[in-house]
Write an enzyme that holds these catalytic residues in place. Structure first.
Site, PDB file in Angstrom:
ATOM      1  N   GLU A  94       0.816  -1.217   0.000  1.00  0.00           N
ATOM      2  CA  GLU A  94       0.000   0.000   0.000  1.00  0.00           C
ATOM      3  C   GLU A  94       0.848   1.265   0.000  1.00  0.00           C
ATOM      4  OE1 GLU A  94      -3.462  -1.745   2.922  1.00  0.00           O
ATOM      5  OE2 GLU A  94      -2.304   0.007   3.491  1.00  0.00           O
ATOM      6  N   CYS A 108       2.962   8.463   1.659  1.00  0.00           N
ATOM      7  CA  CYS A 108       3.396   7.564   2.721  1.00  0.00           C
ATOM      8  C   CYS A 108       3.737   6.238   2.040  1.00  0.00           C
ATOM      9  CB  CYS A 108       2.253   7.420   3.712  1.00  0.00           C
ATOM     10  SG  CYS A 108       2.583   6.212   4.975  1.00  0.00           S
ATOM     11  N   CYS A 115       5.381  -7.229   8.124  1.00  0.00           N
ATOM     12  CA  CYS A 115       6.307  -6.586   9.063  1.00  0.00           C
ATOM     13  C   CYS A 115       6.555  -7.513  10.244  1.00  0.00           C
ATOM     14  CB  CYS A 115       5.721  -5.270   9.556  1.00  0.00           C
ATOM     15  SG  CYS A 115       6.874  -4.366  10.602  1.00  0.00           S
ATOM     16  N   CYS A 119       3.234  -5.091  15.604  1.00  0.00           N
ATOM     17  CA  CYS A 119       2.593  -4.191  16.564  1.00  0.00           C
ATOM     18  C   CYS A 119       1.103  -4.523  16.678  1.00  0.00           C
ATOM     19  CB  CYS A 119       2.760  -2.736  16.142  1.00  0.00           C
ATOM     20  SG  CYS A 119       4.481  -2.266  16.018  1.00  0.00           S
ATOM     21  N   CYS A 122      -1.674  -2.529  14.574  1.00  0.00           N
ATOM     22  CA  CYS A 122      -1.417  -2.264  13.164  1.00  0.00           C
ATOM     23  C   CYS A 122      -1.825  -3.450  12.300  1.00  0.00           C
ATOM     24  CB  CYS A 122       0.085  -1.979  13.016  1.00  0.00           C
ATOM     25  SG  CYS A 122       0.662  -2.021  11.326  1.00  0.00           S
ATOM     26  N   CYS A 347      -1.687   1.854   7.978  1.00  0.00           N
ATOM     27  CA  CYS A 347      -0.968   0.955   7.078  1.00  0.00           C
ATOM     28  C   CYS A 347      -1.419  -0.487   7.165  1.00  0.00           C
ATOM     29  CB  CYS A 347       0.534   1.073   7.295  1.00  0.00           C
ATOM     30  SG  CYS A 347       1.162   0.185   8.695  1.00  0.00           S
TER      31      CYS A 347
HETATM   32  S1  SF4 Z   1       3.274  -0.117  13.017  1.00  0.00           S
HETATM   33 FE1  SF4 Z   1       2.934  -1.856  11.627  1.00  0.00          FE
HETATM   34  S2  SF4 Z   1       4.288  -1.509   9.916  1.00  0.00           S
HETATM   35 FE2  SF4 Z   1       4.962  -0.155  11.573  1.00  0.00          FE
HETATM   36  S3  SF4 Z   1       6.524  -1.334  12.674  1.00  0.00           S
HETATM   37 FE3  SF4 Z   1       4.588  -1.796  13.705  1.00  0.00          FE
HETATM   38  S4  SF4 Z   1       3.794  -3.646  12.666  1.00  0.00           S
HETATM   39 FE4  SF4 Z   1       5.399  -2.772  11.380  1.00  0.00          FE
END
Ligand code: SF4
Length: 370
Positions: A94, A108, A115, A119, A122, A347
């Site tokens: 994206e 962005c 990832c 997190c 996210c 994201c």
């Molecule tokens: S916010 Fe999402 S994309 Fe950013 S580091 Fe954490 S898991 Fe990865």
């Protein structure tokens, strides 16, 4: 022409290799790059600055485009646009265009597909890690958006690395892409207009800050209490808050500008009195600017695995109070406006929805066949 590996048009050496092979004037490369990268006139228009024989044999000279747009969603509220791209290896990623009322336009970009930071708040963190992007795939996102906004008589001014992925897990590609973004021969963007956001992979971050001291940095802090930070950012267990602060001090030495601290405001998770006190303590003696970010839930309130915890946005009143009390302690604080709330702009959200739609469609077809 000898058999050789086809390079992306965004590869630093690609045009020079082709020039040596065809023996044309270096001035053609300069004119091509000015039209393509600086004026975003589109590839077909820019190609006219190269000799006809190169245009005719384009597919023998350069690799196919790295990204193809598979969907575009425009916000009906605030000028954000989300693009979903497909890579040549069929992965989805994206990119978000942010059009601020003042006329500033930002993109962005993603640095990875998936990832490893995982997190809790996210959507990308809930996917499997697929792979890191190449510099050319990062630049292709910027190029596509430059052309898109040029058609609206806008100019792309800011590039933020806040899309899918942890940039410090792909530092060398991110660094290479930034070099080309700020190079007067390529995109010619100002270093002041580039921002890299990280959850704080400290060794990589220190190296990056040394290498690119003028690039803006944002640290996704989200909690200054270690136990809360670990719930939100599982990777934080490798970096105690005290060590994170020590690293920021080290980074300050090689930079003449404050670091942004990103703080997602989560009801009854990180917006209590203890959290406020810990944040004030963390910021003491640091050159930082705190950004309070209203939470845009992935879909519904998010449960944190392994913890009796649900993530919901803090109330507006709580955010205002948090901000006022941080300011009263002498800190620089901004409450960010989240753009693109109606298009799943945080994201990874749209790629996840794409994948879900894909899975549902496959399930429907299987049911129909049965
Ligand atoms: S916010 Fe999402 S994309 Fe950013 S580091 Fe954490 S898991 Fe990865």
């Amino acid at each position: 022409m000898n058999q050789r590996i086809l390079r992306s048009i965004h590869d630093v050496c690609a045009l020079e290799h082709v020039r040596q092979e065809f023996g044309f004037n270096p001035e053609c490369i300069r004119s091509f790059r000015n039209a393509y990268y600086k004026r975003a006139e589109g590839l077909e228009a820019a190609k006219h600055f190269l000799p006809a024989e190169v245009r005719d044999r384009w597919d023998d000279c350069f690799a196919p485009a790295e990204l193809e747009v598979v969907s575009r969603v425009d916000s009906s509220r605030d000028g954000a646009t989300k693009l979903v791209f497909r890579t040549r290896s069929e992965l989805l990623l994206e990119t978000v265009v942010l059009r601020i009322l003042s006329g500033r336009t930002s993109v962005c970009v993603s640095s990875q597909v998936g990832c490893a930071a995982r997190c809790a708040f996210c959507a990308t963190g809930q996917m499997k890690m697929a792979r890191s992007l190449q510099p050319s795939e990062i630049l292709a996102q910027v190029q596509a958006v430059s052309e898109l906004v040029r058609a609206e008589n806008r100019r792309l001014r800011n590039v933020v690395f806040m899309g899918m992925g942890e940039p410090m897990h792909n530092r060398s590609a991110v660094t290479q892409a930034i070099r080309q973004l700020i190079d007067p021969k390529w995109f010619n963007l100002s270093e002041n207009h580039i921002l890299v956001s990280t959850v704080g992979i400290v060794d990589e971050l220190i190296e990056f800050a040394r290498e690119m001291p003028k690039i803006n940095l944002a640290l996704s802090l989200h909690a200054a209490r270690q136990e809360v930070r670990e719930l939100l950012i599982p990777l934080a267990k490798h970096t105690p808050v005290v060590e994170l602060k020590r690293s920021l001090r080290e980074i300050e030495q090689c930079r003449g500008r404050p670091i942004m601290l990103e703080y997602l405001m989560l009801d009854a998770v990180n917006d209590g009195e203890e959290d406020l006190a810990a944040l004030v303590d963390f910021c003491a003696d640091l050159e930082v600017h705190v950004n309070l970010i209203p939470f845009n839930p992935i879909q519904a309130p998010v449960g944190v695995r392994g913890a009796e915890l649900t993530l919901r946005p803090s109330t507006k009143a709580r955010i205002a109070d948090f901000s006022a009390r941080l300011k009263a302690k002498g800190l620089r604080v901004t409450t960010r406006v989240s753009l693109g709330g109606d298009i799943a702009a945080a994201c990874g959200q749209l790629v996840r929805e794409h994948d879900l739609a894909h899975v549902r469609k496959a399930a429907r077809s299987a049911a129909e066949r049965a």
